[in-house]
Scaffold this motif. Structure first.
Motif, mmCIF file in Angstrom:
data_model
loop_
_atom_site.group_PDB
_atom_site.id
_atom_site.type_symbol
_atom_site.label_atom_id
_atom_site.label_comp_id
_atom_site.label_asym_id
_atom_site.label_seq_id
_atom_site.Cartn_x
_atom_site.Cartn_y
_atom_site.Cartn_z
ATOM 1 N N SER A 4 33.939 33.349 34.531
ATOM 2 C CA SER A 4 35.975 34.461 34.719
ATOM 3 C C SER A 4 36.601 35.163 34.816
ATOM 4 O O SER A 4 37.471 35.324 34.629
ATOM 5 N N LYS A 5 35.167 36.349 34.811
ATOM 6 C CA LYS A 5 35.993 37.448 35.385
ATOM 7 C C LYS A 5 36.002 37.328 36.956
ATOM 8 O O LYS A 5 36.744 38.033 37.316
ATOM 9 N N ILE A 6 35.355 36.286 37.828
ATOM 10 C CA ILE A 6 35.923 36.475 39.149
ATOM 11 C C ILE A 6 36.566 35.622 39.357
ATOM 12 O O ILE A 6 37.330 36.277 40.348
ATOM 13 N N VAL A 7 37.355 35.407 38.322
ATOM 14 C CA VAL A 7 38.215 34.070 38.430
ATOM 15 C C VAL A 7 39.834 35.031 38.602
ATOM 16 O O VAL A 7 40.676 35.113 38.760
ATOM 17 N N LEU A 8 39.880 36.281 37.497
ATOM 18 C CA LEU A 8 40.580 36.865 37.149
ATOM 19 C C LEU A 8 40.395 37.814 37.784
ATOM 20 O O LEU A 8 42.038 37.997 38.678
ATOM 21 N N PHE A 9 39.895 38.350 38.917
ATOM 22 C CA PHE A 9 40.052 39.264 40.240
ATOM 23 C C PHE A 9 40.589 38.397 41.196
ATOM 24 O O PHE A 9 41.512 38.801 42.019
ATOM 25 N N PHE A 10 40.547 36.788 41.385
ATOM 26 C CA PHE A 10 40.865 36.087 42.254
ATOM 27 C C PHE A 10 42.332 35.604 42.178
ATOM 28 O O PHE A 10 43.307 36.347 42.989
ATOM 29 N N CYS A 11 43.060 35.849 40.547
ATOM 30 C CA CYS A 11 44.404 35.778 40.920
ATOM 31 C C CYS A 11 45.075 37.180 40.609
ATOM 32 O O CYS A 11 46.413 36.457 40.600
ATOM 33 N N ILE A 12 44.447 38.046 40.569
ATOM 34 C CA ILE A 12 44.988 39.302 40.566
ATOM 35 C C ILE A 12 45.350 39.554 42.078
ATOM 36 O O ILE A 12 46.452 39.754 43.052
ATOM 37 N N ALA A 13 43.898 39.429 42.751
ATOM 38 C CA ALA A 13 44.021 39.940 45.076
ATOM 39 C C ALA A 13 44.668 39.112 45.195
ATOM 40 O O ALA A 13 45.139 39.189 46.252
ATOM 41 N N LEU A 14 44.889 37.342 44.710
ATOM 42 C CA LEU A 14 45.686 36.627 45.407
ATOM 43 C C LEU A 14 47.830 37.058 45.840
ATOM 44 O O LEU A 14 47.673 37.452 47.248
ATOM 45 N N PRO A 15 47.975 37.469 44.715
ATOM 46 C CA PRO A 15 49.111 37.343 45.423
ATOM 47 C C PRO A 15 49.528 38.892 45.246
ATOM 48 O O PRO A 15 50.819 38.913 45.639
ATOM 49 N N VAL A 16 48.754 39.701 45.386
ATOM 50 C CA VAL A 16 49.009 41.084 45.672
ATOM 51 C C VAL A 16 48.307 41.314 46.963
ATOM 52 O O VAL A 16 49.841 41.513 47.645
ATOM 53 N N SER A 17 47.569 40.122 47.348
ATOM 54 C CA SER A 17 47.666 40.418 49.514
ATOM 55 C C SER A 17 48.852 39.552 49.673
ATOM 56 O O SER A 17 49.841 39.717 51.283
ATOM 57 N N VAL A 18 49.726 38.634 49.266
ATOM 58 C CA VAL A 18 50.778 37.336 49.464
ATOM 59 C C VAL A 18 51.961 38.684 49.509
ATOM 60 O O VAL A 18 52.775 38.736 50.460
ATOM 61 N N LEU A 19 51.847 39.501 48.507
ATOM 62 C CA LEU A 19 53.362 40.834 48.254
ATOM 63 C C LEU A 19 53.224 41.623 49.604
ATOM 64 O O LEU A 19 54.137 42.053 49.705
ATOM 65 N N LEU A 20 51.856 42.308 49.422
ATOM 66 C CA LEU A 20 51.302 43.093 50.587
ATOM 67 C C LEU A 20 52.432 42.852 52.336
ATOM 68 O O LEU A 20 52.705 42.976 52.692
ATOM 69 N N ARG A 21 51.456 41.677 52.283
ATOM 70 C CA ARG A 21 51.512 40.127 53.706
ATOM 71 C C ARG A 21 53.486 40.398 53.342
ATOM 72 O O ARG A 21 53.875 40.143 54.864
#
Length: 268
Positions: A4-21
């Motif tokens: 569950s914590k891995i999924v939470l990190f992924f759910c934060i990492a994905l939009p952050v990465s898309v926003l940065l790009r």
């Protein structure tokens, strides 16, 4: 680490990465050349480093997971639809994209051969969830063969060009997708069953981040500018988006199973 914590990190990492790009494309990249603007070169490079740092952190965290599914995922409507989408996207990219003269004829022939085979495989993989259709396990290696040829042809085509962020992210996406589909093939052929689940999770989640990070901002900027940013083809980016969707659906379907207590030592 708990799943569950891995999924939470992924759910934060994905939009952050898309926003940065997205910020990088709109503010630091010259739309006419694809290079960073002189005054924003440092910022543009920093954003690119941050994107890869997010991917690296995601991979590292995935390797701390203990959730061990006991078999490949059961077919469901989401896996079926994403597989059909993947088949269509491979076909569109295969027949809509053209390469420079630097790509050799034998490379194009093998790309076409493995691409058509991948289209058939993904269509059959999706159909398998709707009707009783037995697929030989060895067929699961076909997507990996396709991405090997896709990397060779894409790298050959861009090697004579100046390296811009689009080409770098595109090749990186293909490379991590290759790693994911290698793990995908191992899963269905029961190879490296002791460690493959971590490799599949890491390569799968990083693939999703890279595919969405390359494709979604590209689609957004072309929608806003009426196709004014064409340093990678629309077909390639829509194919990456489809690959990201398929990978996400497959990974979350696979790891939705209960953990194996023998491997996890407890609840994950």
């Amino acid at each position: 680490m708990k799943y569950s914590k891995i999924v939470l990190f992924f759910c934060i990492a994905l939009p952050v990465s898309v926003l940065l790009r997205t910020l990088q494309l709109f503010f630091t990249v010259d739309a006419s050349t694809g290079f960073f603007k002189n005054e924003y070169m440092g910022v543009g490079s920093l954003l690119l480093v941050l994107i890869f740092a997010v991917c690296a952190a995601t991979a590292i965290i995935c390797f701390t997971g203990h959730r061990v599914p006991d078999s490949p995922p059961e077919k469901n409507i989401f896996v079926c639809l994403s597989s059909f989408l993947m088949a269509a996207a491979v076909g569109i990219e295969l027949f809509a994209e053209s390469f420079s003269g630097t790509v050799m004829a034998w490379q194009l022939a093998l790309l076409m051969l493995t691409g058509v085979a991948s289209m058939v495989y993904f269509a059959a993989f999706g159909l398998n969830g709707l009707i009783s259709l037995r697929l030989p396990a060895v067929c699961a290696v076909i997507p990996a063969l396709y991405f090997i040829m896709r990397i060779i042809c894409s790298f050959t085509a861009v090697s004579s060009l100046a390296l811009i962020s689009d080409n770098l992210l595109l090749i990186a996406s293909y490379c991590v997708l290759l790693l994911f589909f290698l793990c995908f093939g191992k899963l269905y052929n029961d190879i490296d069953s002791e460690y493959n689940f971590r490799k599949l999770m890491a390569s799968g989640m990083v693939s999703v981040i890279l595919c969405f990070t390359q494709s979604v901002p590209h689609i957004i900027i072309n929608f806003v500018t009426s196709n004014g940013y064409q340093h990678t083809s629309n077909s390639a980016n829509f194919a990456l988006l489809a690959a990201g969707i398929f990978t996400a659906v497959f990974v979350f379907s696979y790891f939705s199973r209960a953990c194996s207590a023998a491997h996890s030592g407890g609840k994950a």
